[in-house]
Design a protein around this motif. Structure first.
Motif, PDB file in Angstrom:
ATOM      1  N   GLN A   2      -9.913 -20.322  -7.764  1.00  0.00           N
ATOM      2  CA  GLN A   2     -11.379 -19.917  -8.540  1.00  0.00           C
ATOM      3  C   GLN A   2     -11.230 -18.714  -9.657  1.00  0.00           C
ATOM      4  OE1 GLN A   2     -14.645 -20.159  -5.398  1.00  0.00           O
ATOM      5  NE2 GLN A   2     -13.207 -20.203  -3.862  1.00  0.00           N
ATOM      6  N   TRP A   3     -11.508 -18.877 -10.629  1.00  0.00           N
ATOM      7  CA  TRP A   3     -11.370 -17.872 -11.796  1.00  0.00           C
ATOM      8  C   TRP A   3     -12.235 -16.606 -11.202  1.00  0.00           C
ATOM      9  CZ3 TRP A   3      -7.662 -18.312 -14.827  1.00  0.00           C
ATOM     10  CH2 TRP A   3      -7.156 -19.626 -15.255  1.00  0.00           C
ATOM     11  N   SER A   4     -13.252 -16.735 -10.680  1.00  0.00           N
ATOM     12  CA  SER A   4     -14.063 -15.590 -10.180  1.00  0.00           C
ATOM     13  C   SER A   4     -13.466 -14.633  -9.274  1.00  0.00           C
ATOM     14  CB  SER A   4     -15.435 -16.050  -9.823  1.00  0.00           C
ATOM     15  OG  SER A   4     -15.430 -17.303  -8.680  1.00  0.00           O
ATOM     16  N   ALA A   5     -12.342 -15.105  -8.611  1.00  0.00           N
ATOM     17  CA  ALA A   5     -11.589 -14.252  -7.598  1.00  0.00           C
ATOM     18  C   ALA A   5     -10.260 -13.765  -8.168  1.00  0.00           C
ATOM     19  CB  ALA A   5     -11.316 -15.210  -6.217  1.00  0.00           C
ATOM     20  N   HIS A   6     -10.322 -14.126  -9.636  1.00  0.00           N
ATOM     21  CA  HIS A   6      -8.876 -13.274 -10.073  1.00  0.00           C
ATOM     22  C   HIS A   6      -9.263 -11.900 -10.417  1.00  0.00           C
ATOM     23  CE1 HIS A   6      -6.444 -16.686 -11.191  1.00  0.00           C
ATOM     24  NE2 HIS A   6      -7.019 -17.487 -10.597  1.00  0.00           N
ATOM     25  N   SER A   7      -8.213 -11.101 -10.318  1.00  0.00           N
ATOM     26  CA  SER A   7      -8.340  -9.671 -10.430  1.00  0.00           C
ATOM     27  C   SER A   7      -7.794  -9.036 -11.945  1.00  0.00           C
ATOM     28  CB  SER A   7      -7.494  -8.809  -9.623  1.00  0.00           C
ATOM     29  OG  SER A   7      -7.922  -9.054  -8.053  1.00  0.00           O
ATOM     30  N   TYR A   8      -9.049  -9.135 -12.836  1.00  0.00           N
ATOM     31  CA  TYR A   8      -8.853  -8.637 -14.200  1.00  0.00           C
ATOM     32  C   TYR A   8      -8.825  -7.349 -14.170  1.00  0.00           C
ATOM     33  CZ  TYR A   8      -9.146 -13.725 -15.507  1.00  0.00           C
ATOM     34  OH  TYR A   8      -8.630 -14.899 -15.276  1.00  0.00           O
ATOM     35  N   HIS A   9     -10.111  -6.872 -13.745  1.00  0.00           N
ATOM     36  CA  HIS A   9     -10.357  -5.172 -13.721  1.00  0.00           C
ATOM     37  C   HIS A   9      -9.348  -4.601 -12.772  1.00  0.00           C
ATOM     38  CE1 HIS A   9     -12.378  -2.292 -16.069  1.00  0.00           C
ATOM     39  NE2 HIS A   9     -12.866  -1.786 -15.076  1.00  0.00           N
ATOM     40  N   GLY A  10      -9.144  -5.063 -11.596  1.00  0.00           N
ATOM     41  CA  GLY A  10      -8.236  -4.709 -10.597  1.00  0.00           C
ATOM     42  C   GLY A  10      -6.941  -5.454 -10.699  1.00  0.00           C
ATOM     43  N   SER A  11      -6.144  -5.157  -9.431  1.00  0.00           N
ATOM     44  CA  SER A  11      -4.967  -6.177  -9.436  1.00  0.00           C
ATOM     45  C   SER A  11      -4.686  -6.281  -7.960  1.00  0.00           C
ATOM     46  CB  SER A  11      -3.797  -5.866 -10.246  1.00  0.00           C
ATOM     47  OG  SER A  11      -3.223  -4.613  -9.529  1.00  0.00           O
ATOM     48  N   GLU A  12      -4.213  -7.532  -7.820  1.00  0.00           N
ATOM     49  CA  GLU A  12      -4.056  -7.571  -6.228  1.00  0.00           C
ATOM     50  C   GLU A  12      -3.302  -6.311  -5.769  1.00  0.00           C
ATOM     51  OE1 GLU A  12      -2.980 -11.378  -4.823  1.00  0.00           O
ATOM     52  OE2 GLU A  12      -3.978 -12.528  -6.459  1.00  0.00           O
ATOM     53  N   GLU A  13      -2.017  -6.123  -6.434  1.00  0.00           N
ATOM     54  CA  GLU A  13      -1.018  -5.017  -6.318  1.00  0.00           C
ATOM     55  C   GLU A  13      -1.954  -3.502  -6.012  1.00  0.00           C
ATOM     56  OE1 GLU A  13       1.179  -8.147  -8.729  1.00  0.00           O
ATOM     57  OE2 GLU A  13      -0.893  -7.084  -8.870  1.00  0.00           O
ATOM     58  N   HIS A  14      -2.347  -2.915  -7.033  1.00  0.00           N
ATOM     59  CA  HIS A  14      -2.950  -1.834  -6.793  1.00  0.00           C
ATOM     60  C   HIS A  14      -4.076  -1.615  -5.771  1.00  0.00           C
ATOM     61  CE1 HIS A  14      -5.620  -2.233 -10.437  1.00  0.00           C
ATOM     62  NE2 HIS A  14      -6.303  -1.521 -10.202  1.00  0.00           N
ATOM     63  N   ASN A  15      -4.840  -2.790  -5.968  1.00  0.00           N
ATOM     64  CA  ASN A  15      -6.080  -2.761  -5.034  1.00  0.00           C
ATOM     65  C   ASN A  15      -5.574  -2.928  -3.508  1.00  0.00           C
ATOM     66  OD1 ASN A  15      -8.091  -2.544  -6.627  1.00  0.00           O
ATOM     67  ND2 ASN A  15      -8.603  -4.824  -6.786  1.00  0.00           N
ATOM     68  N   SER A  16      -4.565  -3.321  -3.241  1.00  0.00           N
ATOM     69  CA  SER A  16      -3.920  -3.437  -1.615  1.00  0.00           C
ATOM     70  C   SER A  16      -3.425  -2.249  -1.326  1.00  0.00           C
ATOM     71  CB  SER A  16      -2.947  -4.823  -1.628  1.00  0.00           C
ATOM     72  OG  SER A  16      -1.887  -4.473  -2.380  1.00  0.00           O
ATOM     73  N   ARG A  17      -2.734  -1.515  -2.227  1.00  0.00           N
ATOM     74  CA  ARG A  17      -2.496  -0.231  -1.770  1.00  0.00           C
ATOM     75  C   ARG A  17      -3.698   0.772  -1.649  1.00  0.00           C
ATOM     76  NH1 ARG A  17       2.352   2.518  -5.247  1.00  0.00           N
ATOM     77  NH2 ARG A  17       2.823   3.012  -3.288  1.00  0.00           N
ATOM     78  N   ALA A  18      -4.662   0.521  -2.426  1.00  0.00           N
ATOM     79  CA  ALA A  18      -5.938   1.264  -2.332  1.00  0.00           C
ATOM     80  C   ALA A  18      -6.405   1.251  -0.852  1.00  0.00           C
ATOM     81  CB  ALA A  18      -6.763   1.038  -3.540  1.00  0.00           C
ATOM     82  N   VAL A  19      -6.843  -0.226  -0.493  1.00  0.00           N
ATOM     83  CA  VAL A  19      -7.247  -0.050   0.868  1.00  0.00           C
ATOM     84  C   VAL A  19      -6.593   0.552   1.788  1.00  0.00           C
ATOM     85  CG1 VAL A  19      -7.624  -1.881   2.566  1.00  0.00           C
ATOM     86  CG2 VAL A  19      -8.215  -2.672   0.275  1.00  0.00           C
ATOM     87  N   LEU A  20      -5.226   0.301   1.919  1.00  0.00           N
ATOM     88  CA  LEU A  20      -4.334   0.960   2.793  1.00  0.00           C
ATOM     89  C   LEU A  20      -4.433   2.513   2.591  1.00  0.00           C
ATOM     90  CD1 LEU A  20      -1.163  -0.262   3.905  1.00  0.00           C
ATOM     91  CD2 LEU A  20      -1.553   2.033   4.113  1.00  0.00           C
ATOM     92  N   ASN A  21      -4.384   3.052   1.662  1.00  0.00           N
ATOM     93  CA  ASN A  21      -4.528   4.491   1.348  1.00  0.00           C
ATOM     94  C   ASN A  21      -6.088   4.998   1.907  1.00  0.00           C
ATOM     95  OD1 ASN A  21      -3.814   7.050   0.077  1.00  0.00           O
ATOM     96  ND2 ASN A  21      -5.489   6.630  -1.310  1.00  0.00           N
ATOM     97  N   ARG A  22      -6.856   4.073   1.774  1.00  0.00           N
ATOM     98  CA  ARG A  22      -8.270   4.304   2.001  1.00  0.00           C
ATOM     99  C   ARG A  22      -8.442   4.739   3.685  1.00  0.00           C
ATOM    100  NH1 ARG A  22     -13.483   4.399   0.453  1.00  0.00           N
ATOM    101  NH2 ARG A  22     -15.083   4.199   2.294  1.00  0.00           N
ATOM    102  N   TYR A  23      -7.372   3.992   4.229  1.00  0.00           N
ATOM    103  CA  TYR A  23      -7.679   3.834   5.751  1.00  0.00           C
ATOM    104  C   TYR A  23      -6.566   4.601   6.374  1.00  0.00           C
ATOM    105  CZ  TYR A  23     -11.204   0.178   6.253  1.00  0.00           C
ATOM    106  OH  TYR A  23     -12.156  -0.473   6.197  1.00  0.00           O
ATOM    107  N   LEU A  24      -5.462   4.808   5.876  1.00  0.00           N
ATOM    108  CA  LEU A  24      -4.079   5.359   6.294  1.00  0.00           C
ATOM    109  C   LEU A  24      -3.587   6.589   5.481  1.00  0.00           C
ATOM    110  CD1 LEU A  24      -2.242   2.402   7.968  1.00  0.00           C
ATOM    111  CD2 LEU A  24      -3.753   4.078   9.263  1.00  0.00           C
ATOM    112  N   GLY A  25      -4.088   6.594   4.258  1.00  0.00           N
ATOM    113  CA  GLY A  25      -3.421   7.770   3.375  1.00  0.00           C
ATOM    114  C   GLY A  25      -2.440   7.271   2.673  1.00  0.00           C
ATOM    115  N   TYR A  26      -1.614   8.393   1.875  1.00  0.00           N
ATOM    116  CA  TYR A  26      -0.709   7.918   1.017  1.00  0.00           C
ATOM    117  C   TYR A  26       0.734   7.835   1.819  1.00  0.00           C
ATOM    118  CZ  TYR A  26       0.581  12.997   1.532  1.00  0.00           C
ATOM    119  OH  TYR A  26       1.018  14.155   2.055  1.00  0.00           O
TER     120      TYR A  26
END
Length: 683
Positions: free
Chosen positions: A423-447
């Protein structure tokens, strides 16, 4: 005290306004627009796409759902007219906007092997330019005048404007164009959907502040708007703006080898950013309101794409305004210029609320970026895909984290399910799966990944020489790096070449080879934020960090909107503690015209403040109207100037304020993000 911005002859629209106290509001700017021949690389050191890049691009062309043409149909639906001009000039004399600089993207049937095919598709979709009808006789948009869309709701007597773009000049041009096409109508209200500059900065192009202050024109915003509109980019604003040269590809020409798109629009307008304070605040979860005969329901969605944001439902029109919460891309959970990490789960939940409260009836959904969707089935499809993408991102990252996957592994492990990838509407143009996934983990567990070796690591410039020595020196590393490059093992090559560049910043051969690696990765990436970051880094490694005079941009509206407390907090950031050792003093600050009082204390080389408190033992009491203090905050005048002019009442030891202001650092963006890129002229 104007900060020098990094600039270059090929500087594209600068994505920030730098205020003289070094406070930065992102998504506005100044600068020049540069294109190059799309058939050749703009950089003499630039490389063609490698066979591995070609193979990846060709594979994507075969596997991505390019047969789904609905986005193209929707992007052109309702087209009324495009203006004859492609450029909009700024009041300062520079080009504020140039849609023509991307026209090479419209070469029908042309594929660019230097652009990820999915990104090329998004870049073409974002070429919509002109006036569009969203709902006949009710809702219109002018697109392609800025990073965002400006939307016009037709009331009984005038226009209700949603999100008046970044710059006064582009917003004024959009208003003039719709009035030219559909007949002159006054603006009776403005809605700021959220607190990012490309959604309020052009307000002075559509309304007069006196009409807002008198109540003739309503300016409506979500709770917390003013605080977040000013504060988000203050404390680390200088660093954010320097980093934005990478995320937004500011120094890259508009070219298949450079800047092609910004995912939610083409680029950001380089004009005057302003801010008029709202006179209507939406402070409930849902608020019904009728303006100029138009019924609206505002849905507050704090903590989603912006800390202050709201959607809008038009019950009489079955139309849903999704702000920037649902657009043509999965957004940033962490934005690469730097910002507080967003909450993917909360974002998903707010979309879910919209889906079940409004989405069951909606027949059109439009937003601050991208293009509308029509028909209830289509609207629900897009709402669900984006809801599910954010939820899956949050939940699956934590699922993996609970099985031991760390922040330094998650981006190589986390994947969207096939059903969402299709689904095109689920593609990460502004984000990316790579840096967004790291962000979620950082939000909960830190760097930290819980490995003690990474908790307090050596700085790269300290550890790199050891690695280089143990690998046998630069010649062996370059030989191995070249071998890895030729094998298409780009991230493996980065591991050793980055160490060499940090150990030997003046080793141009190493920097050029690392640039070649970065360039191929940039060509391959779907997200323009990631693409720009790699390509901009390649440019700086090859050519050094360009320098020059900054655009002469100031932001009086932003200064006026800043709280006194936030300014005092920022003074604490600017404090040169080498000049404050063993100093201690207390200052009472009084601003009679707005009734504020602050106690400011320098102690242990930390500057603190507290509102509503005064000390009877203060070393100094300063009494100055906030309207006069604005000049000091803006850097137009100093406290000394104000004292000499009789605008400040001084009681006590004046040395306290002199020493404090004398310890302030003027931040400059002339610092390296990559080693060995700072020009000799600024070392």
């Amino acid at each position: 005290m104007n900060t020098k911005l990094v600039n270059v002859a090929l500087l594209s629209a600068l994505v920030s306004v730098t205020i003289s106290t070094h406070i930065v509001v992102n998504a506005a700017g100044g600068g020049s627009v540069v294109t190059s021949d799309p058939n050749k690389h703009f950089d003499p050191k630039g490389q063609a796409p490698s066979k591995y890049t070609l193979a990846l691009q060709n594979g994507l062309r075969k596997t991505l759902p390019f047969d789904d043409k609905r986005d193209f149909e929707e992007a052109q639906k309702g087209f009324i007219a495009a203006p004859e001009y492609k450029q909009i000039m700024a009041e300062a004399g520079n080009v504020a906007w140039d849609m023509g600089s991307y026209e090479w993207l419209l070469d029908e049937g042309k594929t660019f092997d230097t652009i990820n095919p999915s990104l090329q598709r998004q870049a073409v979709l974002n070429m919509a330019y002109g006036l569009y009808e969203v709902l006949p006789d009710h809702i219109y948009q002018v697109r392609g005048y800025d990073l965002a869309n400006i939307s016009f709701i037709k009331g009984k007597t005038g226009w209700i404007v949603f999100d008046p773009l970044t710059a006064k000049e582009t917003a004024a041009a959009a208003l003039a164009f719709i009035n030219q096409q559909l007949g002159e109508r006054p603006v009776v209200a403005v809605v700021y959907s959220h607190s990012h500059g490309d959604h309020f900065g052009g307000v002075r192009g559509v309304v007069d502040e006196q009409d807002v202050q008198s109540g003739k024109v309503k300016v409506i915003a979500p709770e917390g708007f003013m605080h977040h509109a000013v504060s988000e980019n203050v404390m680390a604003g200088n660093a954010m703006t320097r980093r934005m040269f990478f995320q937004y590809g500011v120094l890259l020409p508009r070219s298949p080898y450079g800047h092609v798109d910004q995912s939610i629009g083409k680029n950001t307008a380089a004009g005057n950013l302003g801010l008029i304070a709202p006179n209507v605040i939406i402070d409930k979860a849902f608020t019904e309101m009728t303006i100029d005969g138009v019924n609206m329901v505002f849905q507050n969605t704090p903590g989603t794409e912006a800390p202050a944001e709201m959607n809008t439902w038009f019950p009489d029109l079955n139309a849903f305004w999704a702000a920037e919460n649902i657009t043509g891309t999965i957004h940033n959970i962490y934005t690469l210029r730097g910002a507080l990490v967003r909450d993917a789960l909360e974002w998903s939940k707010q979309i879910n609320i919209s889906l079940y409260k409004f989405g069951q009836q909606a027949e059109v959904m439009f937003s601050a970026h991208s293009w509308p969707r029509w028909g209830n089935e289509r609207i629900q499809e897009v709402m669900r895909s984006q809801r599910d993408t954010y939820a899956h991102l949050n939940n699956q990252v934590l699922h993996l984290a609970n099985q031991g996957v760390t922040i330094n592994q998650i981006h190589n492990v986390y994947k969207l399910p096939d059903s969402l990838q299709r689904q095109w509407s689920a593609h990460s143009y502004h984000g990316s799966e790579e840096h967004n996934s790291r962000a979620v983990l950082n939000r909960y567990l830190g760097y930290w990944d819980a490995n003690p070796a990474t908790l307090m690591p050596l700085s790269p410039e300290d550890s790199a020489p050891l690695y280089v020595e143990m690998m046998g020196g630069s010649s062996k590393i370059i030989a191995k790096g070249q071998q890895l490059f030729e094998q298409g093992k780009y991230f493996h090559a980065i591991e050793i070449l980055n160490k060499l560049v940090f150990a030997e910043p003046q080793n141009q051969a190493a920097k050029d080879l690392l640039a070649n690696v970065y360039e191929q990765i940039g060509y391959q990436k779907e997200s323009p934020s990631v693409r720009n970051s790699f390509l901009a880094a390649a440019y700086e490694l090859r050519n050094g960090m360009p320098t020059g005079a900054s655009p002469k941009s100031t932001g009086p509206d932003i200064i006026r909107g800043m709280s006194t407390g936030l300014w005092l907090d920022y003074l604490g950031v600017r404090l040169d503690t080498s000049k404050t050792a063993d100093k201690h003093f207390v200052i009472n600050l009084v601003t009679p015209d707005n009734g504020e009082q602050y106690l400011v204390e320098l102690s242990n080389s930390a500057l603190t403040n507290i509102e509503g408190i005064q000390s009877p033992q203060a070393d100094l009491t300063l009494t100055i109207d906030r309207s006069e203090l604005n000049d000091v905050m803006m850097g137009a005048q100093s406290f000394d100037d104000k004292i000499k002019a009789g605008k400040v009442k001084v009681e006590g030891e004046r040395r306290a304020i002199d020493e404090l202001m004398g310890a302030m650092v003027e931040f400059s963006m002339e610092f390296e993000l990559l080693p060995g890129t700072l020009p000799d002229t600024v070392k």
